[in-house]
Design a protein around this motif. Structure first.
Motif, PDB file in Angstrom:
ATOM      1  N   ALA A  87       0.843  -1.205   0.000  1.00  0.00           N
ATOM      2  CA  ALA A  87       0.000   0.000   0.000  1.00  0.00           C
ATOM      3  C   ALA A  87       0.874   1.250   0.000  1.00  0.00           C
ATOM      4  O   ALA A  87       0.583   2.226  -0.708  1.00  0.00           O
ATOM      5  CB  ALA A  87      -0.938  -0.005   1.202  1.00  0.00           C
ATOM      6  N   ALA A  88       1.965   1.226   0.774  1.00  0.00           N
ATOM      7  CA  ALA A  88       2.874   2.371   0.815  1.00  0.00           C
ATOM      8  C   ALA A  88       3.529   2.582  -0.549  1.00  0.00           C
ATOM      9  O   ALA A  88       3.639   3.721  -1.020  1.00  0.00           O
ATOM     10  CB  ALA A  88       3.932   2.165   1.893  1.00  0.00           C
ATOM     11  N   TRP A  89       3.951   1.505  -1.195  1.00  0.00           N
ATOM     12  CA  TRP A  89       4.545   1.620  -2.524  1.00  0.00           C
ATOM     13  C   TRP A  89       3.547   2.217  -3.503  1.00  0.00           C
ATOM     14  O   TRP A  89       3.888   3.117  -4.272  1.00  0.00           O
ATOM     15  CB  TRP A  89       4.989   0.254  -3.031  1.00  0.00           C
ATOM     16  CG  TRP A  89       6.218  -0.319  -2.407  1.00  0.00           C
ATOM     17  CD1 TRP A  89       7.077   0.296  -1.538  1.00  0.00           C
ATOM     18  CD2 TRP A  89       6.730  -1.632  -2.607  1.00  0.00           C
ATOM     19  NE1 TRP A  89       8.091  -0.558  -1.194  1.00  0.00           N
ATOM     20  CE2 TRP A  89       7.904  -1.754  -1.829  1.00  0.00           C
ATOM     21  CE3 TRP A  89       6.308  -2.729  -3.354  1.00  0.00           C
ATOM     22  CZ2 TRP A  89       8.670  -2.915  -1.799  1.00  0.00           C
ATOM     23  CZ3 TRP A  89       7.070  -3.883  -3.317  1.00  0.00           C
ATOM     24  CH2 TRP A  89       8.241  -3.972  -2.551  1.00  0.00           C
ATOM     25  N   LEU A  90       2.328   1.704  -3.475  1.00  0.00           N
ATOM     26  CA  LEU A  90       1.304   2.203  -4.398  1.00  0.00           C
ATOM     27  C   LEU A  90       0.997   3.672  -4.127  1.00  0.00           C
ATOM     28  O   LEU A  90       0.849   4.464  -5.069  1.00  0.00           O
ATOM     29  CB  LEU A  90       0.045   1.342  -4.310  1.00  0.00           C
ATOM     30  CG  LEU A  90       0.204  -0.082  -4.865  1.00  0.00           C
ATOM     31  CD1 LEU A  90      -0.969  -0.957  -4.451  1.00  0.00           C
ATOM     32  CD2 LEU A  90       0.351  -0.053  -6.381  1.00  0.00           C
ATOM     33  N   ARG A  91       0.894   4.057  -2.864  1.00  0.00           N
ATOM     34  CA  ARG A  91       0.654   5.469  -2.531  1.00  0.00           C
ATOM     35  C   ARG A  91       1.779   6.344  -3.061  1.00  0.00           C
ATOM     36  O   ARG A  91       1.542   7.434  -3.575  1.00  0.00           O
ATOM     37  CB  ARG A  91       0.544   5.664  -1.014  1.00  0.00           C
ATOM     38  CG  ARG A  91      -0.819   5.349  -0.442  1.00  0.00           C
ATOM     39  CD  ARG A  91      -0.960   5.851   0.988  1.00  0.00           C
ATOM     40  NE  ARG A  91       0.131   5.450   1.874  1.00  0.00           N
ATOM     41  CZ  ARG A  91       0.170   4.307   2.547  1.00  0.00           C
ATOM     42  NH1 ARG A  91      -0.831   3.442   2.455  1.00  0.00           N
ATOM     43  NH2 ARG A  91       1.196   4.011   3.331  1.00  0.00           N
TER      44      ARG A  91
ATOM     45  N   LEU B 237      -1.031   5.935  -6.597  1.00  0.00           N
ATOM     46  CA  LEU B 237      -2.196   5.049  -6.681  1.00  0.00           C
ATOM     47  C   LEU B 237      -2.731   4.823  -5.278  1.00  0.00           C
ATOM     48  O   LEU B 237      -2.225   3.990  -4.545  1.00  0.00           O
ATOM     49  CB  LEU B 237      -1.814   3.741  -7.370  1.00  0.00           C
ATOM     50  CG  LEU B 237      -1.236   3.893  -8.785  1.00  0.00           C
ATOM     51  CD1 LEU B 237      -0.718   2.564  -9.301  1.00  0.00           C
ATOM     52  CD2 LEU B 237      -2.255   4.489  -9.732  1.00  0.00           C
ATOM     53  N   ARG B 238      -3.755   5.592  -4.906  1.00  0.00           N
ATOM     54  CA  ARG B 238      -4.232   5.578  -3.527  1.00  0.00           C
ATOM     55  C   ARG B 238      -5.533   4.799  -3.331  1.00  0.00           C
ATOM     56  O   ARG B 238      -5.806   4.339  -2.241  1.00  0.00           O
ATOM     57  CB  ARG B 238      -4.423   7.011  -3.039  1.00  0.00           C
ATOM     58  CG  ARG B 238      -3.136   7.801  -3.090  1.00  0.00           C
ATOM     59  CD  ARG B 238      -3.317   9.207  -2.554  1.00  0.00           C
ATOM     60  NE  ARG B 238      -2.110   9.992  -2.705  1.00  0.00           N
ATOM     61  CZ  ARG B 238      -1.040   9.886  -1.938  1.00  0.00           C
ATOM     62  NH1 ARG B 238      -1.026   9.036  -0.952  1.00  0.00           N
ATOM     63  NH2 ARG B 238       0.012  10.630  -2.149  1.00  0.00           N
TER      64      ARG B 238
ATOM     65  N   VAL C  13      -5.526   2.511 -14.252  1.00  0.00           N
ATOM     66  CA  VAL C  13      -4.276   2.233 -14.964  1.00  0.00           C
ATOM     67  C   VAL C  13      -4.103   0.754 -15.283  1.00  0.00           C
ATOM     68  O   VAL C  13      -3.354   0.404 -16.196  1.00  0.00           O
ATOM     69  CB  VAL C  13      -3.043   2.744 -14.183  1.00  0.00           C
ATOM     70  CG1 VAL C  13      -3.107   4.244 -14.008  1.00  0.00           C
ATOM     71  CG2 VAL C  13      -2.860   2.045 -12.864  1.00  0.00           C
ATOM     72  N   GLY C  14      -4.738  -0.122 -14.525  1.00  0.00           N
ATOM     73  CA  GLY C  14      -4.632  -1.552 -14.767  1.00  0.00           C
ATOM     74  C   GLY C  14      -3.551  -2.208 -13.913  1.00  0.00           C
ATOM     75  O   GLY C  14      -2.678  -1.541 -13.356  1.00  0.00           O
TER      76      GLY C  14
ATOM     77  N   VAL D  23       5.398   0.887  -9.691  1.00  0.00           N
ATOM     78  CA  VAL D  23       6.140   0.560  -8.470  1.00  0.00           C
ATOM     79  C   VAL D  23       7.575   0.177  -8.833  1.00  0.00           C
ATOM     80  O   VAL D  23       8.536   0.633  -8.209  1.00  0.00           O
ATOM     81  CB  VAL D  23       5.434  -0.572  -7.683  1.00  0.00           C
ATOM     82  CG1 VAL D  23       6.304  -1.097  -6.559  1.00  0.00           C
ATOM     83  CG2 VAL D  23       4.092  -0.094  -7.154  1.00  0.00           C
ATOM     84  N   LYS D  24       7.719  -0.614  -9.867  1.00  0.00           N
ATOM     85  CA  LYS D  24       9.052  -1.057 -10.297  1.00  0.00           C
ATOM     86  C   LYS D  24       9.882   0.126 -10.796  1.00  0.00           C
ATOM     87  O   LYS D  24      11.059   0.259 -10.448  1.00  0.00           O
ATOM     88  CB  LYS D  24       8.890  -2.116 -11.384  1.00  0.00           C
ATOM     89  CG  LYS D  24      10.147  -2.878 -11.689  1.00  0.00           C
ATOM     90  CD  LYS D  24       9.823  -4.044 -12.604  1.00  0.00           C
ATOM     91  CE  LYS D  24      11.043  -4.861 -12.847  1.00  0.00           C
ATOM     92  NZ  LYS D  24      10.993  -6.140 -12.205  1.00  0.00           N
ATOM     93  N   ARG D  25       9.284   0.999 -11.606  1.00  0.00           N
ATOM     94  CA  ARG D  25      10.001   2.167 -12.128  1.00  0.00           C
ATOM     95  C   ARG D  25      10.397   3.135 -11.025  1.00  0.00           C
ATOM     96  O   ARG D  25      11.363   3.880 -11.161  1.00  0.00           O
ATOM     97  CB  ARG D  25       9.153   2.901 -13.173  1.00  0.00           C
ATOM     98  CG  ARG D  25       9.165   2.237 -14.531  1.00  0.00           C
ATOM     99  CD  ARG D  25       8.560   3.132 -15.589  1.00  0.00           C
ATOM    100  NE  ARG D  25       7.186   3.479 -15.333  1.00  0.00           N
ATOM    101  CZ  ARG D  25       6.125   2.872 -15.856  1.00  0.00           C
ATOM    102  NH1 ARG D  25       6.293   1.861 -16.675  1.00  0.00           N
ATOM    103  NH2 ARG D  25       4.912   3.270 -15.577  1.00  0.00           N
TER     104      ARG D  25
END
Length: 146
Positions: free
Chosen positions: A15-19, A23-24, A32-33, A41-43
């Motif tokens: 969740a922290a990575w997505l935020r 992406l919240r 975005v899919g 997240v990877k980039r």
């Protein structure tokens, strides 16, 4: 301040990575899919595993990530690999390659350098250990002073 409702399969770290990549909410990720959310997240420099890819897909489908079919998992993997191949090489890091060390004959014959030197050649021309005068303590067992 209100927080977004917890999404299924998405733990605190994910969740922290997505935020951090913007992406919240469920709607943000759906827009975005699955693969694009994973790639963001990877980039961003994080090191997500395929479990995150499956977790995002499960969150969008509202099912446990282990319930995703093998066929769908393969589709996700292929799409993620294709997107990863398009990423630029990491900056400030050399491309990974095998490392080979080459020593020239001249370098092999040189005496080892140390702080005090102290190496000497024996009768065969081989390097011997430190010379007696450099040994700590001032006296060695082969020094015979009376």
């Amino acid at each position: 301040m209100s927080t977004a409702p917890k999404m299924r399969n998405i733990g605190p770290k994910s969740a922290a990575w997505l935020r951090q990549v913007g992406l919240r909410t469920h709607e943000d990720i759906a827009a975005v899919g699955t693969v694009e959310a994973f790639m963001r997240v990877k980039r961003a420099g994080f090191k997500p595993t395929l479990n995150l890819l499956y977790a995002i897909e499960g969150a969008l489908l509202d099912c446990h990530w282990q319930e995703i079919s093998d066929e769908r998992r393969q589709e996700l993997i292929l799409a993620a690999e294709a997107a990863t191949a398009l990423l630029p090489a990491p900056r400030n890091k050399p491309a990974a390659a095998p490392v080979h060390t080459t020593m020239h004959a001249q370098e092999r014959e040189e005496e080892p350098s140390g702080f005090g030197g102290g190496y000497q050649r024996d009768g065969d021309g081989e390097l011997d250990g430190p010379a007696d005068e450099d040994a700590p303590g001032g006296r060695d067992e082969d020094d015979h002073r009376d």
